[in-house]
Enzyme design. Sequence first.
Site, short mmCIF file in Angstrom:
data_model
loop_
_atom_site.label_atom_id
_atom_site.label_comp_id
_atom_site.label_asym_id
_atom_site.label_seq_id
_atom_site.Cartn_x
_atom_site.Cartn_y
_atom_site.Cartn_z
N GLN A 182 -66.19 135.30 61.63
CA GLN A 182 -65.55 136.60 61.47
C GLN A 182 -65.38 136.85 59.97
OE1 GLN A 182 -64.67 138.48 64.60
NE2 GLN A 182 -66.29 136.99 65.07
N GLY A 223 -57.14 142.84 68.84
CA GLY A 223 -58.44 142.21 68.66
C GLY A 223 -59.15 142.66 67.37
N HIS A 224 -60.26 142.02 67.11
CA HIS A 224 -60.99 142.30 65.88
C HIS A 224 -61.54 143.73 65.84
CE1 HIS A 224 -64.81 140.15 67.65
NE2 HIS A 224 -64.28 140.98 68.52
N ASN A 225 -61.45 144.29 64.65
CA ASN A 225 -62.03 145.61 64.37
C ASN A 225 -61.32 146.75 65.09
OD1 ASN A 225 -64.68 143.58 64.25
ND2 ASN A 225 -64.37 144.98 62.54
#
Lengths: 322, 322, 322
Positions: A182, A223-225
Amino acid sequence: MALQLGEIVAALGGEFHGDSALAIEGLAPLESAQPSQLAFLSNPRYRPQLEASRAGCVIVAPAMREPALARGACIVADDPYAYFARVTQLWKRAHARPAGPAIHPSAVIDPEAVVAPDARIGPHCVVERGARIGAGTVLKARVYVAEGCVIGARCILHAGVVIGADGFGFAPSQGGYEKIEQLGAVRIGDDVEIGANTCIDRGALADTVIEDGVKLDNLIQVGHNCRIGRNTVVSGCTGIAGSANIGAHCMIGGAAMILGHLTIADKVNISAGSFVARSILKPGLYTGIFPIDDNASWEKNAATLKQLHTLRDRIKALEKKT
Amino acid sequence: MALQLGEIVAALGGEFHGDSALAIEGLAPLESAQPSQLAFLSNPRYRPQLEASRAGCVIVAPAMREPALARGACIVADDPYAYFARVTQLWKRAHARPAGPAIHPSAVIDPEAVVAPDARIGPHCVVERGARIGAGTVLKARVYVAEGCVIGARCILHAGVVIGADGFGFAPSQGGYEKIEQLGAVRIGDDVEIGANTCIDRGALADTVIEDGVKLDNLIQVGHNCRIGRNTVVSGCTGIAGSANIGAHCMIGGAAMILGHLTIADKVNISAGSFVARSILKPGLYTGIFPIDDNASWEKNAATLKQLHTLRDRIKALEKKT
Amino acid sequence: MALQLGEIVAALGGEFHGDSALAIEGLAPLESAQPSQLAFLSNPRYRPQLEASRAGCVIVAPAMREPALARGACIVADDPYAYFARVTQLWKRAHARPAGPAIHPSAVIDPEAVVAPDARIGPHCVVERGARIGAGTVLKARVYVAEGCVIGARCILHAGVVIGADGFGFAPSQGGYEKIEQLGAVRIGDDVEIGANTCIDRGALADTVIEDGVKLDNLIQVGHNCRIGRNTVVSGCTGIAGSANIGAHCMIGGAAMILGHLTIADKVNISAGSFVARSILKPGLYTGIFPIDDNASWEKNAATLKQLHTLRDRIKALEKKT
C-alpha cells in the site's frame, strides 16, 4: 473549582440576567440541576422542565427569554446548545492542570516525523517516519500514525487509534495471494476528531482522505482510498470499505456498513445498523434494518421471508383468477 | 526515487517491449497514469482505458499484447494483477530506509519468548512468556502476543492487534459467573496477515487455529477455538464466534457475523453484512442483508414484515376460496 | 505439571470416587479426553459420551452418579460446569510463574492516580490522573484508563481496552460542530471483565456506569452515559449507543446494536446480530436478523421485500373481491 456566572458571560458573550457573582459548581441537565449548577434549554418542547428547574442559571434562546426570566437567572444566546458546548470547553480549560511536556517521554517519534511545536503527543504513541502532526493537535495515548501520514491542525485522536495501517489488498496467485503493498498514505484535514480504537487505512496508490471537520466515533474502520467529505459525522462500530466516496455534511449512524467503490452524496443520513450496498446520490434519510421482535414472532416471519418471492407469484395468480 | 523499466523486468521477469531505460516514478491506475508512471490492465473490460492511457508502460496479459503494443511500452505477463502486486513489493523494498534494530527498544519481550532472529518487533509491542514469533514475521507496533501463542513465518501483524486474550467463557453460578480460565493458546500459520486492532482469542482447552495464508482485515473478532482454513480472506469488522470451523479458500465479506459452533465448507463466499446462523456445507455465495431504502419506504415495508406470516395465511385462505 | 485428583478435591470439595493419587495432566472435553485428563458432563444429553469417554475422571451431577461410577473415577458436584470452571482457575494458579512487579516498568501511572497495592498493571498500560484501580484488579497490557475513571475490585481488563475516552458529543454550529467536552467519567464495579480492544466512553455530564459482575467481550463499544446492570453479559462486536440503560442479568449476543436513550429490562436476551431500536420492557428473547440464503434466492426475496407493503394492499384487494 467554581466559575462565577460573570466569568462565563465575559468569556463567551450572550445576554445575561441575574447575579454575576453566583458561583457555578457544575453543569447539569435541566431536570436534575441544582441551584449551584448551570443548565440549558435547546428544544422548546422541554419548556415545562424549564419552569420546574432548580438550576442556578439556564441558557435559553431569545424566544424563551420571558419564561426563563420568570424563573430566575438566565443567559440568552442565539443557539443555546452551541453555547452550552462552549461552556463545557471553558469548564475543561478552567479545570485543566498545568500541562506536562508536549511529547510524553514514552512516545516514539521518528526523527524524520514532523510534529508541530504546540501539538501534544501522549503516552505510548508512535509517529513514524515522514508523518506530520499539525498545530494544536492532540494524540491522547497509544495512537499510531504510520509512515508519511498527515494529520491537520486542532485534531483529537483518542486512545488506540491506528492511522495508516496497510489497506487490505491482495492479488490472487497460485491458490494463495500476493500482497499489494500500500504505497499511498492517509491525509486528515483540520478539526477532525477520531474515536478510540478507530482505524483508517493507507491508500493503495493514491491517499485515503478525511476532510476538515469530520468526526469519527470509536471502533470505526475506514478502508483504503476512501474519501470522507467535510463535516461528516460517523457513529461507532461503522465499517466503510475501500474506495467509498462519502460526501460532506453526512450523518452515518452507528454500526452501519458501507460497501466499497460507491458514492454517497452530500447531506445523506444513514440510519444506524443499515447496510449500504449501492450509491446514494440524493440527500435524505436511508434505512435498512430488520425490525427486532420477540423471538417466536421473528422465527415465523423469517421463515416466511425465505419464500417471499413465491408469495408474490401466488398473489399474481390469484389476481388473474378473480 | 525512480526505478527503470529494465530494473523491474530484470527483477520480476515478463516479456518486455519498450525502452528499458525509461525511469518510472510511480504506479498509478490506468486512467490517471502519467508518462512517468506504470499501470496495469487486468480485466479485459477496461481495454478502452488502455487505448486512452498516458501511462509510460502498461502490464498486460498475452491476449492484450497487440492493443498494448499499438499504444506504447508494455510488459506482458500471464497474470497482470499478480505481476502488479509484485511491482508494489519491489517498489516498497527499493524505497525502504535502512532497517533499525530488529526489536525496537520500547518493545517488551519476555525472556522466555522465542523471537526468530530476522523477525521484526516494532515500538510498544508486547510478547509474553512462551510465545514464538516466526522467521521474517513483522509485528508493526503496539501488537500484543499473549503467553504461549505461536505466530508462523512471514506474517504481518498490524498496529493494535491482540493475539491470545482470554476467550469469553463463564459458567453461571449463584446468579453470577465463574470465570473459565482459557488454558489453550493461539496458533497462527505462515504468510498470515492480520489487520489493525483485530483480536484473536486463545482457546479454552484446545487452541484457536489460523492456517497458512489467511488474511484478516482490521477490527475483526475471532472467538476461542475457531479454526480458519488455509488462504481464507476475511474483510473488516467481521465477528466470528467461538468454535466456528471455517474452511479453506473462503471469502468472508466485511461486517459479516458468524455464529459459534458451526461449520463453513471450503470455498464458501459470504456477502458483506450477512449474518451466518447455520452451517454452510456447499461452496457458493450466500447473502442475508436487509436492502437499504429511503426511510419512508423502509418504514412501510418493515411494518408489514412483522405481519409477514399472517400474509401467507391470508394468501392460503384466498387460494382455497378461488 | 500435573495435579493429583486428591489435590483438586481437597481444594474444591465435591464427592470423590476413585484413586486420589491419579495424576491429572490436563483438562479436556469428554469425547477427546485421555486417561490422564479430567473432563466434565453438564448436559444430560451428552450421557452417551460419558459412557464412551476415556477420561481419567469425570465431574458429574448427582443424577449422573450411577453411570459415572459404572465407567470409573468421578467427582460428584451440584453444578459440574461451575466446578469445572473452578478447576480451570486452580489449574491456572498451579501453573502460574512467580509474579513480577505489580506495576510493569513500562506502564505510565499518573502520580495522582490511585492503584490498589495488589492490583496488577501490565506492560504499556496508561492510568491517568485521578483514576482508581481496585484491589486485585488486573490490567493485562496496553490498557488505557482516562482521568478520573474508577475500576472496582477483582476486574480483568484485556489488552487494548480503552476506558474513558471522550463520549461522542458535538453541537452543530455554523455548518460545523462545537465539541461538547465530556465532563463525566466511567465507573466500573467489582468482578467485571472487559475484552480486548473494547471501549467504554466517559459521560458527558454524569458518569457511564458498569455494574458489578458485568462481562464484556472483545471489540465492544459502550457510548457515554450508558448504564449496564449487574451480571449482564455482552458478546463481541456489539455496539451500545449513548445513554442506553440496560438491566441486570441480560445476555446480549455478538454484533448486536443497541440504540441510545432506550431502556432494556432485567433478564432480556438479545440474539446475536439483532438491532435494538426500541426499549424492551419485558424479559424474554428478542431477535431481528435477516436470514442468510444462497445469493440467488436472497436476491429474489430482497427485491420482493422492497414491495412488501404493496403486496399487503393487493391481498386486501383480493379479500374484498372474493
